[in-house]
Design an enzyme around this catalytic site. Sequence first.
Site, mmCIF file in Angstrom:
data_model
loop_
_atom_site.group_PDB
_atom_site.id
_atom_site.type_symbol
_atom_site.label_atom_id
_atom_site.label_comp_id
_atom_site.label_asym_id
_atom_site.label_seq_id
_atom_site.Cartn_x
_atom_site.Cartn_y
_atom_site.Cartn_z
ATOM 1 N N ALA A 222 16.293 38.814 66.564
ATOM 2 C CA ALA A 222 15.760 37.328 66.365
ATOM 3 C C ALA A 222 16.058 36.993 64.900
ATOM 4 O O ALA A 222 16.554 36.164 64.734
ATOM 5 C CB ALA A 222 14.081 37.291 66.504
ATOM 6 N N ASP A 223 15.724 38.103 64.025
ATOM 7 C CA ASP A 223 16.353 37.922 62.524
ATOM 8 C C ASP A 223 17.680 37.650 62.454
ATOM 9 O O ASP A 223 18.350 37.257 61.494
ATOM 10 C CB ASP A 223 16.204 39.167 61.997
ATOM 11 C CG ASP A 223 14.334 38.996 61.274
ATOM 12 O OD1 ASP A 223 13.933 37.664 61.208
ATOM 13 O OD2 ASP A 223 13.855 39.941 61.060
ATOM 14 N N MET A 224 18.568 38.201 63.573
ATOM 15 C CA MET A 224 20.001 38.011 63.181
ATOM 16 C C MET A 224 20.615 36.900 63.972
ATOM 17 O O MET A 224 21.590 36.466 63.765
ATOM 18 C CB MET A 224 20.693 39.326 63.731
ATOM 19 C CG MET A 224 20.354 40.659 63.114
ATOM 20 S SD MET A 224 20.696 40.691 61.422
ATOM 21 C CE MET A 224 22.419 40.943 61.700
#
Length: 415
Positions: free
Chosen positions: A183-185
Amino acid sequence: MTELTRDRPLEGLRVIDLTRALAGPYATLLLAGLGAEIIKVEDPRGGDLARENSPYVGRDGITVERKHSDDVSISHLTRARGKRGVSLDLKRAEAREIFLDLVRSADIVVENFTAGTADRLGVGYAASQAVNSRIIYCSLSGFGATAPEGGKAMDIIIQALSGAMYASGGPDEPPVRIGIPIADMLAPVFSVIGILSALEQRHRTGTGQHIDVSMLGALTSFVAIENWSAMAAAGMQARTGLTVQRLSPFGVFECADGYVALVAVHEKLAEGLFRAMGNPDLARDPRFANRDSRVANAVALEATINAWSRRHPTAHVVAALEAEGVPAALVRHPEDALRDTRVVDRREAVPVSHPAYDSDIDLRTAGIPIVFSGADTGFDDVMPIRVGEHNDQVLGETLGYSADRIAELRAQGVI
């Protein structure tokens, strides 16, 4: 840092980077690698949260705990490449004025505060647009700018809420956290797509706009590419662990010394698989004679493949499959994957090191996974090792502040 031989696509664009941790800094890292000038703004008291991420690299090599003041978190070392760093206490009115001076000179602002925080600090889109109508302002948050203020999110929270954890693993297993911070990427990739789209629209209209990207929305949109309701209605097991039974045979199979991934969804590939297994007659078995029958009997087919593959080392299995034209690959450890010449030669995985100390460890990190025919990619040889490292340079050279004014701001704790 990468030696640059040609212009990069975003040369000449200036980005004011208010981001921290991973999602936002990865968005600005991509912009840096594409050639934009990044001015990273950090709080004077500690800076980016990623500076405190273990492990560290320094004079003693790689350590779990910081032992010396010049030890640098490898997270910061990789995410701050190609960025100049300034420190601003955005709770101070004087710092907000400095920020707006930066915006006047910029093309893009990126922030990943929780919804409402940037506006409350006086550094949101409205304030930025008021001093620069051409500004493209990207907000990247857990749940989007329209979410109630204060909704905090980390990668694992988004993985949990998106359904992604129940898209992996077997039917009777606990939820599975995806091993990379997906999700962060993923959300920053959508942020960069939004920024580049807004730049193109600005070429036509002359004005900027606000871009609002939600981490939850980005990951859920990927989960939604499979129709979970339809599979449930058809009685198909959607959560099948190492394999995808609705495409059988498709997935990861155990060998004597590791695992191999293979794809044999069509008739020609399935027949090649059966020949590689030394059992071509399986193509005439009514359970496996066509694609639908293989899907309907996926459990039996996968057991048959595993019974063969478990008797052989991975090298034998991959060679046998490739000889029959069946797509197959060894399942590798990340360290091995980052040394693959196919990604190293294209600078998709690149070396990284402490600016002052050598290391015996082969540290590698993300490059820019795009190859242009008429442009280069890579990072300027600059990085804010210390919080506010480039205050004098940015405030003096970029904004034209006098040395006395910079000294006064520093004495007051504004920078």
